[in-house]
Design an enzyme around this catalytic site. Structure first.
Site: not given
Ligand code: IMP
Length: 206
Positions: A15, A75-76, A182
């Site tokens: 990402n 992971d978020s 941010k």
């Molecule tokens: P990951 O790539 O599996 O960690 O997916 C995290 C998903 O959580 C992202 O694709 C977004 O949908 C959401 N997300 C996580 N961090 C953020 C942020 O800082 N802003 C907006 N969406 C976020």
């Protein structure tokens, strides 16, 4: 676990929005930062865990094993209180893999209004895992950013759910706030500061 310090660190995310947020916070470390883009041949790791920590750890472990590099993975996601913590670890897939973020956001706003609840509290959570070159997890750092869900999307900065997330103590959404703000208050910034400090300590201890 090896005590040999690395010269390189793989930032294991595809990402680009995240890479852009992570890089500036790590530049002061004596490490050259590598990106997954440089390793097109390696297998994508599926996020099969049910918690942010499990997913961050399984990605860091697998990419470190595949590249033999120290690896940082995160992971978020967004947890909405009135939705019992959804979309949580499923944030990126919420509503189906093919939806655009405009559609995902609309779905989330619809679901929230269908609960009939006035509780618009939400929080972003981020867990960062660091694996050494052997694929052993040597650090897990968590960051959270509390806020509320806006009634409608606002702003074009950032990515994902940023247009509907209003962090506590601000009136604008992450989509409206400057990236510099941010980068100071986000869940990722907080987790990354802890991870950066862990790495910094490794170098200072030698
Ligand atoms: P990951 O790539 O599996 O960690 O997916 C995290 C998903 O959580 C992202 O694709 C977004 O949908 C959401 N997300 C996580 N961090 C953020 C942020 O800082 N802003 C907006 N969406 C976020």
């Amino acid at each position: 676990m090896t005590n040999r310090l690395p010269t390189e660190l793989l930032i294991a995310t595809r990402n680009e929005g995240k890479v852009a947020e992570l890089r500036p916070m790590l530049v002061e470390l004596p490490l050259s930062l590598r990106s997954l883009k440089e390793f097109p041949e390696i297998d994508e790791v599926e996020e099969t865990g049910t918690t942010f920590s499990e997913n961050a750890a399984l990605k860091a472990r697998s990419y470190a094993e595949q590249t033999r590099l120290w690896t940082l993975s995160d992971d978020s996601g967004l947890e909405v209180y009135a939705l019992g913590g959804a979309p949580g670890v499923y944030s990126a897939r919420y509503g189906g893999a093919d939806l655009s973020y405009d559609e995902r956001i609309k779905r989330l706003l619809d679901e929230l209004s269908q609960t009939g609840s006035d509780d618009r509290r939400a929080r972003f959570v981020c867990v960062i895992a660091i694996a050494n070159a052997q694929g052993e997890i040597i650090n897990l750092s968590t960051g959270t950013c509390e806020g509320t869900i806006a009634r409608a999307p606002r702003g074009t900065n950032g990515f994902g759910y940023d247009p509907i997330f209003v962090p506590d103590d601000y009136e604008q959404t992450f989509g409206e706030l400057l990236a510099e703000i941010k980068e100071k208050i986000s869940h990722r910034a907080i987790a990354l500061e802890a991870a950066r400090s862990f790495l910094q300590n490794q170098f200072s201890l030698t």
